[in-house]
Design an enzyme around this catalytic site. Sequence first.
Site, mmCIF file in Angstrom:
data_model
loop_
_atom_site.group_PDB
_atom_site.id
_atom_site.type_symbol
_atom_site.label_atom_id
_atom_site.label_comp_id
_atom_site.label_asym_id
_atom_site.label_seq_id
_atom_site.Cartn_x
_atom_site.Cartn_y
_atom_site.Cartn_z
ATOM 1 N N PRO A 63 0.827 -1.205 0.000
ATOM 2 C CA PRO A 63 0.000 0.000 0.000
ATOM 3 C C PRO A 63 0.864 1.259 0.000
ATOM 4 C CG PRO A 63 -0.868 -1.599 1.545
ATOM 5 C CD PRO A 63 0.449 -2.137 1.073
ATOM 6 N N GLU A 64 0.556 2.178 -0.902
ATOM 7 C CA GLU A 64 1.292 3.423 -0.985
ATOM 8 C C GLU A 64 0.467 4.549 -0.380
ATOM 9 O OE1 GLU A 64 3.045 4.172 -4.775
ATOM 10 O OE2 GLU A 64 3.729 2.116 -5.032
ATOM 11 N N HIS B 82 -6.777 -13.933 9.549
ATOM 12 C CA HIS B 82 -5.637 -13.033 9.691
ATOM 13 C C HIS B 82 -5.998 -11.697 10.351
ATOM 14 C CE1 HIS B 82 -3.195 -15.805 7.420
ATOM 15 N NE2 HIS B 82 -4.059 -15.798 6.427
ATOM 16 N N ARG C 64 0.523 -11.455 5.728
ATOM 17 C CA ARG C 64 1.979 -11.646 5.721
ATOM 18 C C ARG C 64 2.652 -11.165 7.007
ATOM 19 N NH1 ARG C 64 4.059 -10.395 -0.429
ATOM 20 N NH2 ARG C 64 2.345 -11.419 -1.531
ATOM 21 N N ARG D 168 23.686 14.695 -7.715
ATOM 22 C CA ARG D 168 23.310 13.280 -7.660
ATOM 23 C C ARG D 168 23.440 12.655 -9.052
ATOM 24 N NH1 ARG D 168 19.243 11.462 -3.078
ATOM 25 N NH2 ARG D 168 19.426 13.197 -1.627
#
Length: 270
Positions: free
Chosen positions: A2-3, A91, A110, A151
């Site tokens: 999930p973002e 779960h 998980r 960079r």
Amino acid sequence: MPELPEVETTRRGVAPWAEGRRVLSVEVREPRLRWPVPADLAQRLQGQEITAVERRAKYLLFHTTSGSLLVHLGMSGSLRVIRDDSPLLRHDHVQILLSSGDRLRYNDPRRFGCMLWLAPGECHPLLAGLGPEPLSEAFTGDLLYQRSRGRRGPVKPFLMDGRVVVGVGNIYANEALFLAGIRPDRPAGKIGLTRYQRLADEVKRVLTFAIGHGGTTLRDFVGGDGKPGYFAQQLSVYGRGGQPCTCCGKSLREVRLGQRSTVYCVACQR
């Protein structure tokens, strides 16, 4: 994983049912998450009123007067509001009963997520050193330009660096770079101010759009109401390697950058 839009979708789904409610009880059915659930979590939360539900980067913070509950959804976790006494799922590792009778259930097949406790005023190491929120006024093209000077690494991992800006994960970095017309493997320090200004605008636009559409349906994400997101139907490049570009029709190229799947158009992005 999930973002930011998925986590913000969860926050918006949970907050109206949690804020202003007291915690009647906490049931920890499985404490072995990414980090162990504190043994005294139930004692600390019970009887406390949840004053606010906040998001910082990809973390949720449930604030009370005695401290804050820090939640991360991990790779497959979800936090749902249950408005009846439906049976716990296999779960469902943590359940929080609220004074309204509603339940917050944390489900994580998980077990890569976490539930930790912060004392008042404490800054957890997970939150220390984070960059600005991408939808805040502090996140600008000027900031990206200044932090990218010198960079040599690719711009995509730079954009995903939480010390530069938080919450721009793999899906949305792919999408924003496509919309800004920037190749993801271009050295970050070689990109000019004008192009970074456009990139910052596209990051804001794609995240705002994704939040409005409930996040993505990738993996098994569901929001606080248990419903999946629908932004995946709008993806321009992510997960579309080898398919035609939505702008020019040429085949999208898929490579690995920083161990992450990266898709871009060789014609539209430079």
